[in-house]
Scaffold this motif. Structure first.
Motif, mmCIF file in Angstrom:
data_model
loop_
_atom_site.group_PDB
_atom_site.id
_atom_site.type_symbol
_atom_site.label_atom_id
_atom_site.label_comp_id
_atom_site.label_asym_id
_atom_site.label_seq_id
_atom_site.Cartn_x
_atom_site.Cartn_y
_atom_site.Cartn_z
ATOM 1 N N TYR A 1 0.842 -1.195 0.000
ATOM 2 C CA TYR A 1 0.000 0.000 0.000
ATOM 3 C C TYR A 1 0.883 1.253 0.000
ATOM 4 O O TYR A 1 0.674 2.174 -0.782
ATOM 5 N N ASN B 1 2.543 1.847 -3.357
ATOM 6 C CA ASN B 1 1.576 2.241 -4.384
ATOM 7 C C ASN B 1 0.965 3.616 -4.157
ATOM 8 O O ASN B 1 0.416 4.207 -5.089
ATOM 9 N N HIS B 2 1.049 4.133 -2.920
ATOM 10 C CA HIS B 2 0.431 5.423 -2.610
ATOM 11 C C HIS B 2 1.431 6.466 -2.111
ATOM 12 O O HIS B 2 1.036 7.496 -1.553
ATOM 13 N N MET C 1 -5.893 3.622 6.297
ATOM 14 C CA MET C 1 -5.528 2.573 5.347
ATOM 15 C C MET C 1 -4.517 1.640 5.965
ATOM 16 O O MET C 1 -4.526 0.463 5.751
ATOM 17 N N LYS D 1 -6.126 9.660 6.477
ATOM 18 C CA LYS D 1 -6.430 8.639 5.460
ATOM 19 C C LYS D 1 -5.367 7.554 5.486
ATOM 20 O O LYS D 1 -5.676 6.374 5.433
ATOM 21 N N GLU D 2 -4.089 7.955 5.544
ATOM 22 C CA GLU D 2 -2.994 6.981 5.574
ATOM 23 C C GLU D 2 -3.072 6.132 6.834
ATOM 24 O O GLU D 2 -2.849 4.919 6.783
#
Length: 108
Positions: free
Chosen positions: A61, A64-65, A108, A104-105
């Motif tokens: 993750y 990819n982010h 996630m 948000k991070e």
């Protein structure tokens, strides 16, 4: 061809070989179950694999982010149960690096 091969060495030790890389890992029964406790026992590996899998997913993750999770550490505690002997509980604590992660991070 098998992905992993294992050979019983005697004295409650098993040598496991990851065929693609050639990495060798030896397990030993724990002291509280007739072993010497000189290496990971199979249930240690089970708990470790769970944590490593979760950290790998977090790493994917992050990559990819654009979220750097390098340096994250994991503390793993395993509690055994009896009759029959089995893993009763696995607790995993992720210690994230001291960085500013957005809400948000964090979610996630």
């Amino acid at each position: 061809m098998a992905d992993i091969t294992a050979k019983y060495l005697g004295d409650l030790r098993v040598e496991c070989v990851h065929q693609q890389s050639g990495t060798v890992l030896v397990t030993d029964a724990p002291k509280d179950n007739n072993g010497k406790g000189e290496a990971f026992c199979p249930t240690d590996l089970c708990a470790t694999a769970l944590a490593a899998c979760a950290m790998t997913i977090i790493g994917i993750y992050g990559r990819n982010h654009g979220v750097d999770v390098t340096g994250t550490t994991i503390e793993i505690s395993k509690t055994m149960s009896a009759n029959p002997r089995r893993i009763g509980k696995i607790e995993i604590i992720f210690n994230m690096p001291d960085r500013e992660f957005s809400e948000k991070e964090k979610t996630m």
